[in-house]
Design an enzyme around this catalytic site. Structure first.
Site, PDB file in Angstrom:
ATOM      1  N   ASP A 114       0.851  -1.188   0.000  1.00 47.51           N
ATOM      2  CA  ASP A 114       0.000   0.000   0.000  1.00 47.51           C
ATOM      3  C   ASP A 114       0.888   1.240   0.000  1.00 47.51           C
ATOM      4  OD1 ASP A 114      -1.797   2.088   0.569  1.00 47.51           O
ATOM      5  OD2 ASP A 114      -3.038   0.824   1.856  1.00 47.51           O
ATOM      6  N   VAL A 115       0.750   2.110  -1.004  1.00 40.89           N
ATOM      7  CA  VAL A 115       1.601   3.299  -1.090  1.00 40.89           C
ATOM      8  C   VAL A 115       1.380   4.259   0.068  1.00 40.89           C
ATOM      9  CG1 VAL A 115       1.802   3.191  -3.603  1.00 40.89           C
ATOM     10  CG2 VAL A 115      -0.054   4.539  -2.574  1.00 40.89           C
ATOM     11  N   TYR A 210      -9.492  15.552  -4.826  1.00 34.46           N
ATOM     12  CA  TYR A 210      -8.714  14.910  -5.896  1.00 34.46           C
ATOM     13  C   TYR A 210      -7.904  15.951  -6.660  1.00 34.46           C
ATOM     14  CZ  TYR A 210      -7.808  12.415 -10.290  1.00 34.46           C
ATOM     15  OH  TYR A 210      -7.214  11.855 -11.403  1.00 34.46           O
ATOM     16  N   LYS A 214      -3.782  16.296  -7.026  1.00 33.18           N
ATOM     17  CA  LYS A 214      -3.093  16.245  -8.315  1.00 33.18           C
ATOM     18  C   LYS A 214      -2.323  17.535  -8.597  1.00 33.18           C
ATOM     19  CE  LYS A 214      -4.144  12.069  -9.584  1.00 33.18           C
ATOM     20  NZ  LYS A 214      -3.084  11.040  -9.707  1.00 33.18           N
TER      21      LYS A 214
END
Length: 307
Positions: A114-115, A210, A214
Protein backbone atom coordinates in the site's frame (compact mmCIF):
# COMPACT_ATOMS: atom_id res chain seq x y z
CA UNK A 1 14.05 -12.48 -24.44
CA UNK A 2 15.58 -13.59 -21.16
CA UNK A 3 16.54 -11.81 -18.00
CA UNK A 4 19.96 -10.30 -17.50
CA UNK A 5 21.76 -8.10 -14.99
CA UNK A 6 22.20 -5.35 -17.58
CA UNK A 7 18.47 -4.87 -18.21
CA UNK A 8 16.99 -1.83 -16.45
CA UNK A 9 14.59 -2.31 -13.56
CA UNK A 10 11.35 -0.43 -12.85
CA UNK A 11 8.77 -0.38 -10.07
CA UNK A 12 5.20 0.51 -11.05
CA UNK A 13 2.67 1.20 -8.30
CA UNK A 14 -1.05 0.87 -8.90
CA UNK A 15 -0.10 -1.69 -11.50
CA UNK A 16 -2.81 -4.31 -11.12
CA UNK A 17 -5.16 -2.75 -13.68
CA UNK A 18 -5.87 0.31 -15.79
CA UNK A 19 -3.08 2.76 -16.57
CA UNK A 20 -0.63 1.11 -14.18
CA UNK A 21 -1.06 -2.33 -15.78
CA UNK A 22 -0.63 -0.81 -19.24
CA UNK A 23 2.58 0.92 -18.12
CA UNK A 24 4.03 -2.28 -16.67
CA UNK A 25 3.15 -4.09 -19.89
CA UNK A 26 4.75 -1.40 -22.07
CA UNK A 27 7.95 -1.34 -20.03
CA UNK A 28 8.22 -5.13 -20.04
CA UNK A 29 7.81 -5.12 -23.80
CA UNK A 30 10.51 -2.46 -24.09
CA UNK A 31 13.06 -4.63 -22.32
CA UNK A 32 12.64 -3.63 -18.69
CA UNK A 33 12.48 -5.90 -15.69
CA UNK A 34 9.38 -4.81 -13.78
CA UNK A 35 7.95 -5.10 -10.28
CA UNK A 36 4.20 -4.46 -10.37
CA UNK A 37 2.96 -3.17 -7.02
CA UNK A 38 -0.63 -2.82 -5.84
CA UNK A 39 -2.46 -2.73 -2.51
CA UNK A 40 -5.03 -5.29 -3.71
CA UNK A 41 -7.55 -4.06 -1.15
CA UNK A 42 -10.61 -1.83 -1.13
CA UNK A 43 -10.81 1.55 0.60
CA UNK A 44 -13.98 2.28 2.62
CA UNK A 45 -13.72 5.94 1.60
CA UNK A 46 -14.23 4.99 -2.05
CA UNK A 47 -17.51 4.09 -3.71
CA UNK A 48 -16.02 1.59 -6.15
CA UNK A 49 -13.97 -1.61 -5.80
CA UNK A 50 -10.22 -1.46 -6.20
CA UNK A 51 -7.94 -4.03 -7.81
CA UNK A 52 -7.66 -7.52 -6.39
CA UNK A 53 -4.87 -10.07 -6.07
CA UNK A 54 -6.32 -11.81 -9.12
CA UNK A 55 -6.05 -8.54 -11.07
CA UNK A 56 -2.41 -8.24 -10.04
CA UNK A 57 -1.70 -11.82 -11.08
CA UNK A 58 -3.30 -11.12 -14.45
CA UNK A 59 -1.21 -7.97 -14.91
CA UNK A 60 1.95 -9.93 -14.12
CA UNK A 61 1.00 -12.66 -16.60
CA UNK A 62 0.25 -10.11 -19.33
CA UNK A 63 3.53 -8.25 -18.81
CA UNK A 64 5.48 -11.50 -18.81
CA UNK A 65 3.99 -12.32 -22.19
CA UNK A 66 5.12 -8.93 -23.48
CA UNK A 67 8.59 -9.47 -22.03
CA UNK A 68 8.85 -12.65 -24.11
CA UNK A 69 6.92 -11.45 -27.17
CA UNK A 70 6.70 -7.65 -27.33
CA UNK A 71 3.50 -6.68 -29.10
CA UNK A 72 3.09 -2.90 -29.48
CA UNK A 73 -0.49 -1.74 -29.76
CA UNK A 74 -2.04 -4.73 -28.03
CA UNK A 75 -5.07 -3.83 -25.92
CA UNK A 76 -4.63 -3.61 -22.17
CA UNK A 77 -7.62 -4.70 -20.06
CA UNK A 78 -8.66 -2.41 -17.25
CA UNK A 79 -10.02 -5.20 -15.13
CA UNK A 80 -8.17 -8.49 -14.91
CA UNK A 81 -10.36 -11.46 -15.66
CA UNK A 82 -7.95 -14.37 -15.77
CA UNK A 83 -7.45 -16.37 -12.62
CA UNK A 84 -3.96 -15.75 -11.28
CA UNK A 85 -1.44 -17.42 -9.04
CA UNK A 86 -2.04 -17.19 -5.31
CA UNK A 87 -0.53 -14.45 -3.19
CA UNK A 88 2.17 -15.74 -0.88
CA UNK A 89 4.67 -14.26 1.54
CA UNK A 90 8.17 -14.52 0.07
CA UNK A 91 11.23 -12.82 1.48
CA UNK A 92 9.28 -10.33 3.58
CA UNK A 93 7.10 -9.10 0.71
CA UNK A 94 3.88 -10.54 -0.61
CA UNK A 95 4.56 -11.82 -4.10
CA UNK A 96 1.99 -12.88 -6.67
CA UNK A 97 2.85 -16.27 -8.09
CA UNK A 98 5.07 -18.85 -6.44
CA UNK A 99 7.40 -18.70 -9.44
CA UNK A 100 7.86 -14.93 -9.22
CA UNK A 101 11.03 -15.34 -7.19
CA UNK A 102 11.89 -18.96 -7.90
CA UNK A 103 12.40 -18.68 -11.67
CA UNK A 104 15.43 -16.52 -12.54
CA UNK A 105 14.15 -16.06 -16.08
CA UNK A 106 11.07 -14.14 -14.94
CA UNK A 107 11.47 -10.45 -15.70
CA UNK A 108 8.17 -9.43 -14.08
CA UNK A 109 7.04 -9.91 -10.48
CA UNK A 110 4.02 -8.76 -8.51
CA UNK A 111 4.22 -7.30 -5.02
CA UNK A 112 1.40 -6.40 -2.66
CA UNK A 113 2.03 -3.09 -0.89
CA UNK A 114 0.00 0.00 0.00
CA UNK A 115 1.60 3.30 -1.09
CA UNK A 116 0.04 4.97 1.95
CA UNK A 117 2.22 2.90 4.29
CA UNK A 118 5.92 3.79 4.13
CA UNK A 119 7.09 0.47 5.53
CA UNK A 120 5.16 -1.41 2.85
CA UNK A 121 6.40 0.65 -0.08
CA UNK A 122 9.93 0.55 1.33
CA UNK A 123 9.60 -3.21 1.49
CA UNK A 124 8.38 -3.46 -2.10
CA UNK A 125 11.24 -1.34 -3.43
CA UNK A 126 13.79 -3.24 -1.32
CA UNK A 127 12.37 -6.56 -2.52
CA UNK A 128 12.70 -5.39 -6.12
CA UNK A 129 16.34 -4.45 -5.65
CA UNK A 130 17.01 -7.74 -3.87
CA UNK A 131 15.36 -9.67 -6.71
CA UNK A 132 16.89 -7.80 -9.66
CA UNK A 133 20.02 -6.21 -8.20
CA UNK A 134 19.30 -2.58 -9.06
CA UNK A 135 16.64 0.09 -9.61
CA UNK A 136 16.47 2.44 -12.59
CA UNK A 137 12.92 3.82 -12.64
CA UNK A 138 9.79 4.19 -10.58
CA UNK A 139 6.34 5.04 -11.87
CA UNK A 140 3.78 6.27 -9.36
CA UNK A 141 0.55 5.18 -11.02
CA UNK A 142 -1.41 4.35 -7.86
CA UNK A 143 -4.45 6.60 -7.75
CA UNK A 144 -8.03 6.88 -6.61
CA UNK A 145 -10.92 9.25 -7.04
CA UNK A 146 -13.79 10.32 -4.81
CA UNK A 147 -16.05 13.32 -4.49
CA UNK A 148 -19.54 14.50 -5.23
CA UNK A 149 -19.58 17.43 -2.80
CA UNK A 150 -18.26 20.98 -3.01
CA UNK A 151 -14.93 21.54 -1.31
CA UNK A 152 -16.41 22.98 1.90
CA UNK A 153 -18.67 19.96 2.35
CA UNK A 154 -15.98 17.34 1.69
CA UNK A 155 -15.67 14.97 4.63
CA UNK A 156 -12.39 14.11 6.32
CA UNK A 157 -12.34 10.53 5.06
CA UNK A 158 -12.61 11.60 1.42
CA UNK A 159 -10.02 14.35 1.80
CA UNK A 160 -7.57 12.07 3.59
CA UNK A 161 -7.98 9.28 1.05
CA UNK A 162 -7.40 11.57 -1.93
CA UNK A 163 -4.32 13.22 -0.45
CA UNK A 164 -2.87 10.00 0.98
CA UNK A 165 -3.18 7.91 -2.18
CA UNK A 166 -2.64 10.45 -4.94
CA UNK A 167 -0.05 12.79 -3.42
CA UNK A 168 1.50 11.31 -0.31
CA UNK A 169 1.67 7.90 -2.00
CA UNK A 170 3.77 9.36 -4.80
CA UNK A 171 6.04 11.08 -2.28
CA UNK A 172 6.45 7.84 -0.32
CA UNK A 173 7.52 6.03 -3.49
CA UNK A 174 10.06 8.76 -4.28
CA UNK A 175 11.30 8.60 -0.70
CA UNK A 176 11.78 4.84 -0.94
CA UNK A 177 13.30 4.84 -4.41
CA UNK A 178 15.78 7.72 -4.64
CA UNK A 179 18.52 6.14 -2.47
CA UNK A 180 18.42 3.07 -4.74
CA UNK A 181 18.39 5.19 -7.91
CA UNK A 182 21.44 7.06 -6.63
CA UNK A 183 23.17 3.77 -5.79
CA UNK A 184 23.46 2.99 -9.52
CA UNK A 185 26.89 4.03 -10.76
CA UNK A 186 27.11 7.17 -12.91
CA UNK A 187 26.33 7.84 -15.67
CA UNK A 188 22.84 7.02 -14.45
CA UNK A 189 19.61 6.59 -16.33
CA UNK A 190 17.30 7.14 -13.40
CA UNK A 191 13.66 7.91 -14.08
CA UNK A 192 10.80 9.05 -11.86
CA UNK A 193 7.37 9.37 -13.48
CA UNK A 194 4.21 10.30 -11.61
CA UNK A 195 0.76 9.90 -13.12
CA UNK A 196 -0.95 13.21 -12.50
CA UNK A 197 -4.17 14.27 -14.24
CA UNK A 198 -5.85 16.93 -16.31
CA UNK A 199 -7.00 17.98 -12.84
CA UNK A 200 -3.38 18.93 -12.11
CA UNK A 201 -3.84 22.16 -14.06
CA UNK A 202 -7.61 22.69 -14.15
CA UNK A 203 -10.23 22.85 -11.44
CA UNK A 204 -12.81 20.05 -11.44
CA UNK A 205 -16.14 20.70 -9.73
CA UNK A 206 -17.19 18.28 -7.00
CA UNK A 207 -13.71 16.72 -7.04
CA UNK A 208 -11.86 19.29 -4.94
CA UNK A 209 -9.81 16.87 -2.83
CA UNK A 210 -8.71 14.91 -5.90
CA UNK A 211 -7.86 18.12 -7.75
CA UNK A 212 -5.86 19.48 -4.82
CA UNK A 213 -3.88 16.25 -4.60
CA UNK A 214 -3.09 16.24 -8.32
CA UNK A 215 -2.02 19.90 -8.23
CA UNK A 216 0.31 18.89 -5.40
CA UNK A 217 1.80 16.17 -7.58
CA UNK A 218 2.96 18.83 -10.05
CA UNK A 219 4.80 20.72 -7.31
CA UNK A 220 6.35 17.51 -6.02
CA UNK A 221 7.63 16.50 -9.46
CA UNK A 222 9.08 19.93 -10.24
CA UNK A 223 10.94 20.06 -6.94
CA UNK A 224 12.31 16.53 -7.30
CA UNK A 225 13.40 17.30 -10.88
CA UNK A 226 15.44 20.30 -9.77
CA UNK A 227 16.98 18.45 -6.82
CA UNK A 228 18.09 15.47 -8.95
CA UNK A 229 18.93 17.21 -12.23
CA UNK A 230 22.71 16.91 -11.75
CA UNK A 231 22.46 13.29 -10.64
CA UNK A 232 21.37 11.85 -13.98
CA UNK A 233 17.84 11.21 -12.68
CA UNK A 234 14.81 12.79 -14.33
CA UNK A 235 11.39 13.43 -12.79
CA UNK A 236 8.29 14.07 -14.88
CA UNK A 237 4.51 13.96 -14.61
CA UNK A 238 2.06 12.62 -17.18
CA UNK A 239 -1.42 14.14 -17.09
CA UNK A 240 -4.06 11.85 -18.61
CA UNK A 241 -7.41 13.13 -19.77
CA UNK A 242 -10.52 10.96 -19.54
CA UNK A 243 -9.01 7.50 -19.82
CA UNK A 244 -11.00 4.29 -20.01
CA UNK A 245 -10.48 2.88 -16.50
CA UNK A 246 -12.44 2.01 -13.37
CA UNK A 247 -11.54 5.45 -12.02
CA UNK A 248 -13.25 7.08 -14.98
CA UNK A 249 -16.38 5.06 -14.28
CA UNK A 250 -16.28 6.42 -10.73
CA UNK A 251 -15.84 9.95 -12.09
CA UNK A 252 -18.88 9.52 -14.31
CA UNK A 253 -20.89 8.39 -11.28
CA UNK A 254 -19.92 11.58 -9.41
CA UNK A 255 -21.58 13.59 -12.17
CA UNK A 256 -24.59 11.29 -12.47
CA UNK A 257 -23.69 10.12 -15.97
CA UNK A 258 -24.98 6.84 -17.30
CA UNK A 259 -21.65 5.98 -18.92
CA UNK A 260 -18.05 7.16 -18.82
CA UNK A 261 -18.28 7.53 -22.59
CA UNK A 262 -20.23 10.73 -21.98
CA UNK A 263 -17.05 12.34 -20.65
CA UNK A 264 -15.47 12.18 -24.11
CA UNK A 265 -17.28 15.43 -24.95
CA UNK A 266 -14.69 17.31 -22.86
CA UNK A 267 -11.84 16.17 -25.10
CA UNK A 268 -11.49 17.82 -28.51
CA UNK A 269 -10.08 14.48 -29.64
CA UNK A 270 -13.68 13.30 -29.54
CA UNK A 271 -13.12 10.02 -27.74
CA UNK A 272 -11.86 8.51 -24.52
CA UNK A 273 -8.15 7.82 -24.19
CA UNK A 274 -6.94 4.24 -23.82
CA UNK A 275 -4.53 3.19 -21.03
CA UNK A 276 -1.99 2.07 -23.65
CA UNK A 277 -1.77 5.65 -24.92
CA UNK A 278 -0.74 6.88 -21.48
CA UNK A 279 1.68 3.98 -21.19
CA UNK A 280 3.40 4.96 -24.43
CA UNK A 281 4.16 8.41 -23.04
CA UNK A 282 5.52 6.93 -19.82
CA UNK A 283 7.67 4.41 -21.71
CA UNK A 284 9.21 7.26 -23.68
CA UNK A 285 9.93 9.27 -20.53
CA UNK A 286 11.70 6.19 -19.17
CA UNK A 287 13.76 5.75 -22.34
CA UNK A 288 17.29 6.98 -22.95
CA UNK A 289 15.89 9.41 -25.52
CA UNK A 290 14.20 11.41 -22.75
CA UNK A 291 17.41 12.10 -20.83
CA UNK A 292 17.05 15.90 -21.10
CA UNK A 293 13.34 15.94 -20.32
CA UNK A 294 12.86 16.61 -16.63
CA UNK A 295 10.43 18.70 -14.63
CA UNK A 296 7.95 18.35 -17.49
CA UNK A 297 4.19 18.16 -17.05
CA UNK A 298 3.10 16.20 -20.11
CA UNK A 299 -0.60 16.25 -21.02
CA UNK A 300 -1.98 13.16 -22.75
CA UNK A 301 -5.53 14.39 -22.76
CA UNK A 302 -6.76 14.84 -26.31
CA UNK A 303 -6.35 18.64 -25.98
CA UNK A 304 -8.70 18.70 -22.99
CA UNK A 305 -6.57 21.27 -21.16
CA UNK A 306 -5.69 23.19 -24.31
CA UNK A 307 -9.16 24.72 -24.59
Amino acid sequence: MTSGPDLPVAVVTGGARGIGAAIADALAGAGWRVAIVDACADDPALAYPLATAADLASAVALARQSADRPAPGRAHPDRGSASGSPVSDVGGAEVVGTDAVGNPQDRVIGLVADVRVQAEIDGAVDATVTRFGRLDAVVAAAGAIAGGQPVWETDDATWDSMIDVNLTGAWRLVRAAVPHLLAVSAPRRGRIVVIASAASTDGLPLLGAYTAAKHGVVGLVKSVAVELAREGITANAVCPGSTRTAMLDASAAVYGLASADELAVHQPLGRLIEPAEIASAVAWLCSSGASATTGAILPVDGAMTAT
